[in-house]
Design a protein around this motif. Structure first.
Motif, PDB file in Angstrom:
ATOM      1  N   THR A  14       0.830  -1.218   0.000  1.00 43.58           N
ATOM      2  CA  THR A  14       0.000   0.000   0.000  1.00 43.58           C
ATOM      3  C   THR A  14       0.859   1.260   0.000  1.00 43.58           C
ATOM      4  O   THR A  14       0.331   2.352  -0.164  1.00 43.58           O
ATOM      5  N   SER A  72      -3.966  -8.577  -6.264  1.00 41.34           N
ATOM      6  CA  SER A  72      -5.060  -9.301  -5.610  1.00 41.34           C
ATOM      7  C   SER A  72      -5.704 -10.316  -6.550  1.00 41.34           C
ATOM      8  O   SER A  72      -6.158 -11.365  -6.114  1.00 41.34           O
ATOM      9  N   VAL A 115      -6.165 -14.353  -5.783  1.00 40.78           N
ATOM     10  CA  VAL A 115      -7.389 -15.144  -5.947  1.00 40.78           C
ATOM     11  C   VAL A 115      -7.063 -16.415  -6.732  1.00 40.78           C
ATOM     12  O   VAL A 115      -7.406 -17.534  -6.317  1.00 40.78           O
ATOM     13  N   SER A 160      -5.079 -19.002  -4.731  1.00 41.16           N
ATOM     14  CA  SER A 160      -5.824 -19.782  -3.740  1.00 41.16           C
ATOM     15  C   SER A 160      -6.688 -20.839  -4.434  1.00 41.16           C
ATOM     16  O   SER A 160      -6.883 -21.933  -3.912  1.00 41.16           O
ATOM     17  N   TYR A 177      -8.921 -17.854   0.011  1.00 44.09           N
ATOM     18  CA  TYR A 177      -9.674 -17.420  -1.175  1.00 44.09           C
ATOM     19  C   TYR A 177     -10.551 -16.212  -0.865  1.00 44.09           C
ATOM     20  O   TYR A 177     -10.556 -15.213  -1.591  1.00 44.09           O
ATOM     21  N   TYR A 231     -10.250 -14.054   1.618  1.00 44.16           N
ATOM     22  CA  TYR A 231      -9.383 -12.886   1.849  1.00 44.16           C
ATOM     23  C   TYR A 231      -9.007 -12.235   0.511  1.00 44.16           C
ATOM     24  O   TYR A 231      -9.094 -11.013   0.342  1.00 44.16           O
ATOM     25  N   ALA A 232      -8.565 -13.075  -0.415  1.00 44.89           N
ATOM     26  CA  ALA A 232      -8.097 -12.539  -1.701  1.00 44.89           C
ATOM     27  C   ALA A 232      -9.248 -11.875  -2.468  1.00 44.89           C
ATOM     28  O   ALA A 232      -9.080 -10.806  -3.058  1.00 44.89           O
ATOM     29  N   ARG A 233     -10.426 -12.496  -2.445  1.00 38.41           N
ATOM     30  CA  ARG A 233     -11.586 -11.883  -3.120  1.00 38.41           C
ATOM     31  C   ARG A 233     -11.914 -10.539  -2.489  1.00 38.41           C
ATOM     32  O   ARG A 233     -12.300  -9.589  -3.174  1.00 38.41           O
ATOM     33  N   LEU A 272      -9.887  -8.455  -1.052  1.00 36.72           N
ATOM     34  CA  LEU A 272      -8.895  -7.460  -1.463  1.00 36.72           C
ATOM     35  C   LEU A 272      -9.107  -7.042  -2.900  1.00 36.72           C
ATOM     36  O   LEU A 272      -8.995  -5.868  -3.253  1.00 36.72           O
ATOM     37  N   LEU A 273      -9.417  -8.029  -3.730  1.00 41.98           N
ATOM     38  CA  LEU A 273      -9.654  -7.731  -5.143  1.00 41.98           C
ATOM     39  C   LEU A 273     -10.797  -6.728  -5.283  1.00 41.98           C
ATOM     40  O   LEU A 273     -10.726  -5.767  -6.051  1.00 41.98           O
ATOM     41  N   THR A 289      -9.950  -3.171  -4.338  1.00 42.44           N
ATOM     42  CA  THR A 289      -9.096  -2.416  -5.277  1.00 42.44           C
ATOM     43  C   THR A 289      -9.932  -1.596  -6.250  1.00 42.44           C
ATOM     44  O   THR A 289      -9.381  -0.795  -6.994  1.00 42.44           O
ATOM     45  N   LYS A 290     -11.253  -1.802  -6.261  1.00 42.36           N
ATOM     46  CA  LYS A 290     -12.099  -0.959  -7.117  1.00 42.36           C
ATOM     47  C   LYS A 290     -12.121   0.482  -6.618  1.00 42.36           C
ATOM     48  O   LYS A 290     -12.490   1.390  -7.349  1.00 42.36           O
ATOM     49  N   HIS A 306      -6.801   1.291   1.561  1.00 39.94           N
ATOM     50  CA  HIS A 306      -6.017   0.054   1.540  1.00 39.94           C
ATOM     51  C   HIS A 306      -5.043  -0.019   2.712  1.00 39.94           C
ATOM     52  O   HIS A 306      -4.786  -1.090   3.249  1.00 39.94           O
TER      53      HIS A 306
END
Lengths: 324, 324
Positions: free
Chosen positions: A124, A136, A140, A143, B114, B116-118, B120-121, B124-125, B132
Motif C-alpha cells: 500500500t 489481488s 485469488v 488460492s 480465497y 481474503y483474496a476476493r 482485497l480484489l 481495489t475498485k 487500503h
C-alpha cells in the motif's frame, strides 16, 4: 540453498531487498517474529524480487519504489509455501524444518495469514491502483490453484491440461506478475509490461515442470528433501502423467501409487520413482519445459533492446538446467 | 441467526449489500463456490457492512462506492471465522456445520485464503490508498490477535489487560475501521472518521465481551452452539478471568479447567460454567461492557448532528442487551 548468482549488476540492489525482507516482517510479536524469521532464513532463490528488479529496468528504475513490489511478492510466495506445507504435511523444505513441523499446523496457518497481511500493508506504500489489482487478482487465482491441488491428490485420471492449469495458478502467475509489476512500478509502457508478463508466465511454467522433475531425479542434497516427496503426498505431476501414458510402466505404476495412497505415503516410494524414471515421462516433460522456455524467449525478443534482456535470457536457460 | 433489524432506513441498501456479497465470491471454481456460499448462507448480523453504511452517512453517501468497502469488510470477517474454526476445532457456528467439519481443515484454510483474496480484489475498485492502508494494517493486527489466542489457550494466569488487547485485535479493530472506512469512502472530514473509529472500537470491545458472556449464559438456541464452548476449547474469557479473582470459586474453577484441559475439552463443562455464573465474574464483565458502551456514546456525542446518530446510539444499546 544458493541464490541465483548470475546477476552481477543487481547484486547490490538484491542485498538491499534482502534487508528489506527481514525488516518487513519484524513486528512486536515474538512468536510471529520467530516463525517468520525462520522462514526467511531458510533462504530461497528470491526469484520473484529478481524478476521485479529486472522488469523495472525497462522503465525508470527506482529501487525505492520497486522494493515495495519486490518484497511483497516474495512474502506472498513465502506465505503460500507455509500454507502449502500444512496441506502437504511437509516436515522439511529447503533442508530446514517447516513451520508446521517445528511448531504446528495452526501456528503455520496464522503465520501465513500474518505474512500475507504484512505483504499487503507494504504494497500500500505504492499508490498505483493497477498494482493492487494485479496483485489481488493473482492471489485469488493462487488460492484456487491450491484448492485444486488438494482435489487432485492421487487423481491418476487427471488430464495434462488440468495439471498445466494448476501449475499456472500455483507458480507461473506469480512469476508472470513479478516481471510485469516491475515494469508497471517503473512506469514502463503497458506493452512492455504485457511482454514481460508473457516471458514470466512461460518461464514460470518451465520452472514448475523442472521442479517436478527435480523431485524425482534430484538428490536429497540438491533439493533439500527426500526425492519422491510429490508422489508420496499424492501430488501427481507431469512426469507421472506422461509415465502413465507409457504402456511399458502404466500398470505397475498404478499399482505402486495405489499402495502409496493406501499407506498414506508412509512407505517406500523408490519403486514408483524408478518406474517413472524408466519411462518416457522424463524426456517428454523436459521437452515441454523447453517448449515453454522457447516461448519465453520469443516474448523476450519482442522487448525493447536493453542490457537486462541478456540476464533474462540467462535465467530462462538456467531454469531448465538447474539442479536446485 | 437473525440480522439486526433496527435499520429501517438502511434496509434497502443492506439488501443490495447482501446481493453483492453473494456476487462477490462467485467464481468458476465449484468447490470454492460451495464452501463460500455455505458460509454466506449461514448468515450473520452483517454488522460490519451496516457500520460502513452508517459511517457513510456522515459524508457524501454513495452506495456504489460504499459497497466496495462494506462487502470486503464482511468477507474479511468471514475469512477470519473460517480460519478461527480450524483453530477452535469448532463443529458448528450459527447453528450450521462449519467448513472444517463439513469438509476438512485444509479446505477451510484455503477457503479462508480465497475469501481474503476476493475481499482485497473487490476493495481495489476504490482508488483511495488510505483505504487500503487502513484495511491491511487491520489485517496484520487481526492475524497477531489470532496467534495470541492460540498462545493463551488454557492460560489461567493471563492478565485482564492481555485479554483486552486480544479482543481489541480480534474484534474491536475491524468494527472500528468499518465505521471509519464508511466515512473515508464518503470523503467525510478526517476528524469525523476518527470519532467514528473511536465509537466503533468501544462498541466492538463491548460486543466481544457480550459475546463471551453469551457463550456462558445463552441457550444453545440463542447462540447456535452449546454453551461453554469457549472454556471447552481453552479460550479464557473475561468472565472467567474475573471469576478466577473471586476467592469463592477460584480453587474449584481452576480444578475444573485443569480437567477440561486434560480431556482436551471432550468432557462435561457444565460444572465450570455454573461456577463462573455463580461468581462475581458475570456482573463485573457486564459492568465493563457498559463502560465501553458509555465511551462509545461519548464519541458519538462529539459527531456532527445527523439522523444516523440515533441509529448508532440504538446499536450501542443493543450490543449489551442482545441475546444472539
Amino acid at each position: 540453498m544458493k541464490r541465483l548468482d548470475i546477476f552481477g549488476l543487481l547484486k547490490k540492489d538484491m542485498n538491499q531487498i534482502e534487508q528489506e525482507l527481514f525488516r518487513s516482517i519484524e513486528g512486536d510479536h515474538e512468536l510471529l517474529n520467530e516463525t517468520s524469521m525462520h522462514l526467511l532464513k531458510a533462504g530461497g532463490k528470491r526469484l520473484r524480487p529478481v524478476f521485479v528488479l529486472m522488469g523495472g529496468k525497462f522503465g525508470s528504475y527506482d529501487l525505492d519504489k520497486l522494493k515495495h513490489v519486490a518484497v511483497p511478492l516474495e512474502l506472498i510466495h513465502m506465505a503460500s509455501l507455509v500454507h502449502d506445507d500444512v496441506i502437504d504435511d511437509a516436515e522439511t523444505r529447503r533442508g530446514q524444518l517447516t513451520v508446521k513441523s517445528k511448531w504446528d499446523n495452526k501456528i503455520a496457518m496464522y503465520t501465513g495469514d500474518y505474512i500475507y497481511a504484512r505483504a499487503l500493508l507494504l504494497a500500500t506504500k505504492l499508490e498505483n491502483p493497477k498494482i493492487h489489482q494485479i496483485l489481488s487478482k493473482a492471489m485469488v487465482e493462487m488460492s484456487i490453484g491450491e484448492m485444486e491441488q488438494i482435489r487432485d491428490f492421487f487423481n491418476t485420471e487427471q488430464s495434462i491440461r488440468r495439471y498445466l492449469l494448476r501449475i499456472r495458478r500455483k507458480t507461473a502467475l506469480l512469476i508472470a506478475i513479478s516481471c510485469q509489476l516491475g515494469a508497471v512500478a517503473a512506469e514502463a509502457e503497458p506493452k512492455v509490461g504485457n511482454l514481460l508478463y508473457r516471458y514470466g508466465y512461460n518461464v514460470g511454467m518451465a520452472f514448475q515442470i523442472q521442479d517436478d522433475l527435480l523431485d524425482l531425479c534430484g538428490t536429497e542434497k540438491q533439493i533439500g528433501k527426500p526425492p519422491g516427496s510429490d508422489i508420496r503426498q499424492g501430488n501427481i505431476t507431469l512426469p507421472v502423467l506422461y509415465a502413465l501414458e507409457d504402456e511399458a510402466v502404466r500398470e505397475p505404476l498404478l499399482k505402486e501409487i495405489a499402495v502409496i495412497r493406501e499407506q498414506n505415503g508412509e512407505c517406500d516410494v523408490s519403486a514408483a520413482v524408478s518406474l517413472i524414471k524408466s519411462s518416457t515421462g522424463i524426456a517428454r516433460s523436459e521437452e515441454l519445459a523447453t517448449r515453454y522456455i522457447n516461448k519465453a524467449l520469443e516474448a523476450l525478443d519482442r522487448l525493447p533492446n536493453q542490457r537486462t534482456k541478456k540476464n533474462l535470457r540467462d535465467i530462462a536457460h538456467f531454469v531448465t538446467k538447474r539442479s536446485y
